[in-house]
Scaffold this motif. Structure first.
Motif, PDB file in Angstrom:
ATOM      1  N   UNK A   1      32.633  47.956  28.041  1.00 58.15           N
ATOM      2  CA  UNK A   1      33.000  48.932  29.056  1.00 58.15           C
ATOM      3  C   UNK A   1      34.501  49.175  29.007  1.00 58.15           C
ATOM      4  N   UNK A   2      34.903  50.430  28.795  1.00 53.10           N
ATOM      5  CA  UNK A   2      36.318  50.768  28.720  1.00 53.10           C
ATOM      6  C   UNK A   2      36.852  51.084  30.102  1.00 53.10           C
ATOM      7  N   UNK A   3      37.920  50.400  30.504  1.00 54.53           N
ATOM      8  CA  UNK A   3      38.501  50.592  31.820  1.00 54.53           C
ATOM      9  C   UNK A   3      39.776  51.420  31.738  1.00 54.53           C
ATOM     10  N   UNK A   4      39.972  52.282  32.729  1.00 55.03           N
ATOM     11  CA  UNK A   4      41.236  53.001  32.861  1.00 55.03           C
ATOM     12  C   UNK A   4      42.212  52.137  33.631  1.00 55.03           C
ATOM     13  N   UNK A   5      43.361  51.893  33.055  1.00 52.28           N
ATOM     14  CA  UNK A   5      44.337  51.021  33.700  1.00 52.28           C
ATOM     15  C   UNK A   5      44.858  51.648  34.985  1.00 52.28           C
ATOM     16  N   UNK A   6      44.828  50.890  36.062  1.00 52.62           N
ATOM     17  CA  UNK A   6      45.352  51.356  37.341  1.00 52.62           C
ATOM     18  C   UNK A   6      46.652  50.668  37.719  1.00 52.62           C
ATOM     19  N   UNK A   7      47.034  49.660  36.965  1.00 51.31           N
ATOM     20  CA  UNK A   7      48.285  48.938  37.221  1.00 51.31           C
ATOM     21  C   UNK A   7      49.045  48.830  35.908  1.00 51.31           C
ATOM     22  N   UNK A   8      50.097  49.607  35.759  1.00 52.82           N
ATOM     23  CA  UNK A   8      50.842  49.652  34.495  1.00 52.82           C
ATOM     24  C   UNK A   8      52.299  49.218  34.644  1.00 52.82           C
ATOM     25  N   UNK A   9      52.732  48.903  35.858  1.00 57.79           N
ATOM     26  CA  UNK A   9      54.128  48.525  36.068  1.00 57.79           C
ATOM     27  C   UNK A   9      54.388  47.092  35.617  1.00 57.79           C
ATOM     28  N   UNK A  10      55.619  46.847  35.194  1.00 55.91           N
ATOM     29  CA  UNK A  10      56.028  45.506  34.804  1.00 55.91           C
ATOM     30  C   UNK A  10      56.202  44.617  36.037  1.00 55.91           C
ATOM     31  N   UNK A  11      56.183  43.297  35.868  1.00 56.76           N
ATOM     32  CA  UNK A  11      56.408  42.404  37.013  1.00 56.76           C
ATOM     33  C   UNK A  11      57.749  42.668  37.671  1.00 56.76           C
ATOM     34  N   UNK A  12      57.786  42.471  38.971  1.00 60.40           N
ATOM     35  CA  UNK A  12      59.001  42.681  39.772  1.00 60.40           C
ATOM     36  C   UNK A  12      59.599  41.325  40.135  1.00 60.40           C
ATOM     37  N   UNK A  13      60.874  41.145  39.890  1.00 56.80           N
ATOM     38  CA  UNK A  13      61.541  39.886  40.252  1.00 56.80           C
ATOM     39  C   UNK A  13      61.555  39.713  41.766  1.00 56.80           C
ATOM     40  N   UNK A  14      61.131  38.548  42.231  1.00 59.47           N
ATOM     41  CA  UNK A  14      61.072  38.299  43.672  1.00 59.47           C
ATOM     42  C   UNK A  14      62.455  38.290  44.296  1.00 59.47           C
ATOM     43  N   UNK A  15      63.460  37.791  43.570  1.00 62.15           N
ATOM     44  CA  UNK A  15      64.795  37.703  44.161  1.00 62.15           C
ATOM     45  C   UNK A  15      65.486  39.066  44.266  1.00 62.15           C
ATOM     46  N   UNK A  16      64.937  40.097  43.587  1.00 65.52           N
ATOM     47  CA  UNK A  16      65.554  41.417  43.669  1.00 65.52           C
ATOM     48  C   UNK A  16      65.253  42.107  44.988  1.00 65.52           C
ATOM     49  N   UNK A  17      64.242  41.611  45.703  1.00 67.31           N
ATOM     50  CA  UNK A  17      63.852  42.241  46.962  1.00 67.31           C
ATOM     51  C   UNK A  17      64.680  41.706  48.122  1.00 67.31           C
ATOM     52  N   UNK A  18      65.301  40.530  47.952  1.00 67.52           N
ATOM     53  CA  UNK A  18      66.082  39.914  49.036  1.00 67.52           C
ATOM     54  C   UNK A  18      65.250  39.835  50.314  1.00 67.52           C
ATOM     55  N   UNK A  19      64.203  39.053  50.244  1.00 63.82           N
ATOM     56  CA  UNK A  19      63.230  39.032  51.333  1.00 63.82           C
ATOM     57  C   UNK A  19      63.845  38.694  52.683  1.00 63.82           C
ATOM     58  N   UNK A  20      63.363  39.415  53.690  1.00 65.59           N
ATOM     59  CA  UNK A  20      63.814  39.212  55.057  1.00 65.59           C
ATOM     60  C   UNK A  20      63.223  37.910  55.590  1.00 65.59           C
ATOM     61  N   UNK A  21      63.976  37.130  56.407  1.00 64.11           N
ATOM     62  CA  UNK A  21      63.437  35.871  56.946  1.00 64.11           C
ATOM     63  C   UNK A  21      62.145  36.096  57.710  1.00 64.11           C
ATOM     64  N   UNK A  22      61.226  35.145  57.567  1.00 63.90           N
ATOM     65  CA  UNK A  22      59.924  35.244  58.226  1.00 63.90           C
ATOM     66  C   UNK A  22      59.976  34.686  59.636  1.00 63.90           C
ATOM     67  N   UNK A  23      59.203  35.256  60.563  1.00 62.76           N
ATOM     68  CA  UNK A  23      59.033  34.625  61.876  1.00 62.76           C
ATOM     69  C   UNK A  23      58.400  33.257  61.700  1.00 62.76           C
ATOM     70  N   UNK A  24      58.822  32.303  62.486  1.00 65.17           N
ATOM     71  CA  UNK A  24      58.337  30.939  62.322  1.00 65.17           C
ATOM     72  C   UNK A  24      56.843  30.812  62.603  1.00 65.17           C
ATOM     73  N   UNK A  25      56.289  31.713  63.433  1.00 62.34           N
ATOM     74  CA  UNK A  25      54.887  31.557  63.814  1.00 62.34           C
ATOM     75  C   UNK A  25      53.928  32.233  62.847  1.00 62.34           C
ATOM     76  N   UNK A  26      54.409  32.702  61.688  1.00 62.40           N
ATOM     77  CA  UNK A  26      53.504  33.395  60.772  1.00 62.40           C
ATOM     78  C   UNK A  26      53.423  32.738  59.399  1.00 62.40           C
ATOM     79  N   UNK A  27      53.818  31.483  59.333  1.00 63.73           N
ATOM     80  CA  UNK A  27      53.852  30.823  58.029  1.00 63.73           C
ATOM     81  C   UNK A  27      52.538  30.100  57.740  1.00 63.73           C
TER      82      UNK A  27
END
Length: 419
Positions: A1-27
């Motif tokens: 079965x031949x599939x059409x690719x729906x995800x073609x982007x390269x991996x994204x570095x996690x540190x490039x997003x500079x994640x916002x601190x999480x609320x303590x009650x959602x971990x």
């Protein structure tokens, strides 16, 4: 079965997003798989689009190797209503029930080619808990709950709005922007403050996407691929600007009066000029309120999310304003602006070697939905489908109950079991 690719982007570095601190009650912690990766499957179905996405978080296994997020699959099916009509909850729910199992299967095949038991590599099942249309939400929730039971995988309810924002942050690398969230059901200017997303301004009546959809029905534009896209194409042919109501009240906007006026003008003016004038007026209002939010917060970056965010003219007008203030605009195309499964499970952030769900809670199988933040309770009694779905609208007593029939539930379950 031949599939059409729906995800073609390269991996994204996690540190490039500079994640916002999480609320303590959602971990809430979710265990990595045998390869040390955390892989999450998400199911989206809050409106007329049913999508399944699979996201991998790799913590960086070698010294100096960066942690990354990688979208492995992101298939989607859209319910297209006939021209002149909108999509109704019952018909949309049946569409999702007919396609969600096949989408899960295709997503797993694309993400894990050749893998005999791909479910063993998953760390969690995510689904849109709300807001959205009740019946479509239920259809996808039934699938998510059943997969969680069958595969013994944690179940996570996700806020649809925050999913859009987090998807945008990953796709564009935006760290802490002012967010313009524009879609068929939402119009909001949002920013992150004190460990929460805060609404600085919003529509006081109908959403901008709803305004565009209803206008498209008046002038006879097709719903394929979407009313907003077809309005955008017609607007490029317009040359005459028609004066329309411009309603900005502080940080809030109103679109109902504009819709009424443009419906009246549809009797005498050309379709092209109406589309051009409507777009220019609506988008100018959004740019104005977004600029005020930038001034208030001191933020120099704007992120546009939601289905209407695909519009090139909106992006152009926003970019002109933001660049005049010395900032930048982060915008996306239809792959990530429009509702998709990727956004439902991209609410994960790195903390040490574990992954926490941002504003998502680990749920039991009887967890409720929030269509418009009123009570919709769904519970499961057994895998055969007996008493599988029950719905109440406790603080909306005047509204009819939303139901998925037992026959439909059993049919959906039978499809899931053979995955």
């Amino acid at each position: 079965m031949k599939l059409t690719r729906t995800a073609t982007d390269e991996p994204c570095r996690a540190d490039s997003i500079n994640n916002i601190p999480l609320p303590l009650d959602s971990m809430e912690t979710y265990k990595p798989n045998k390869n040390g990766d955390t892989i999450v499957l998400g199911i989206e179905g809050s409106a007329n689009k049913c999508g399944v996405g699979i996201l991998k978080y790799s913590p960086g296994k070698a010294e100096g190797e960066p942690a990354t997020y990688h979208i492995l699959a992101n298939p989607r099916k859209t319910f297209v209503a006939p021209t002149g009509e909108g999509f109704l909850p019952k018909e949309t729910a049946l569409h999702h029930q007919n396609h969600v199992v096949a989408l899960v299967r295709v997503a797993l095949m694309e993400a894990f080619p050749g893998e005999e038991n791909p479910e063993k590599l998953l760390s969690a099942i995510c689904f849109t808990k709300g807001p959205g249309m009740g019946a479509p939400l239920q259809s996808c929730a039934v699938c998510a709950r059943t997969l969680s039971l069958l595969w013994d995988i944690p179940l996570v309810g996700v806020n649809h709005c925050v999913g859009h924002i987090e998807m945008g942050r990953m796709a564009t690398g935006a760290s802490n922007p002012v967010v313009l969230y524009v879609s068929g059901g939402n119009t909001q200017v949002i920013a992150y403050s004190d460990q929460r997303y805060r609404i600085f301004g919003e529509t006081i009546d109908i959403a901008i996407g709803n305004c565009l959809d209803r206008f498209a029905r008046v002038v006879g534009l097709s719903n394929d691929p979407s009313p907003g896209y077809n309005i955008e194409q017609e607007a490029k042919k317009g040359s005459k600007f028609l004066t329309l109501p411009y309603v900005v009240k502080g940080m809030d906007v109103s679109f109902s009066g504009i819709l009424t006026r443009v419906e009246e003008l549809a009797k005498t003016e050309t379709k092209e000029d109406l589309c051009f004038s409507l777009q220019e007026t609506l988008f100018a209002m959004l740019v104005e309120t977004t600029e005020r939010a930038m001034a208030h917060t001191g933020v120099k970056q704007v992120l546009i999310v939601g289905g209407v965010g695909c519009n090139k003219r909106l992006q152009e007008m926003m970019r002109q304003m933001v660049e005049e203030r010395g900032g930048s605009v982060c915008a996306m195309d239809h792959r990530y602006c429009i509702d998709n499964g990727a956004m439902v499970r991209f609410k994960t952030l790195k903390r040490a070697d574990t992954v926490f769900m941002l504003f998502g809670k680990l749920l039991t199988i009887d967890a409720d939905l929030s269509s418009r933040y009123f009570c919709i309770t769904i519970w499961s009694s057994d895998i055969t489908g007996r008493q599988l779905v029950h719905t109440t609208l406790s603080d909306r007593p005047n509204e009819s109950h939303l139901e998925i029939t037992l026959v439909n539930c059993c049919d959906l379950l039978s499809q899931i079991v053979v995955l």
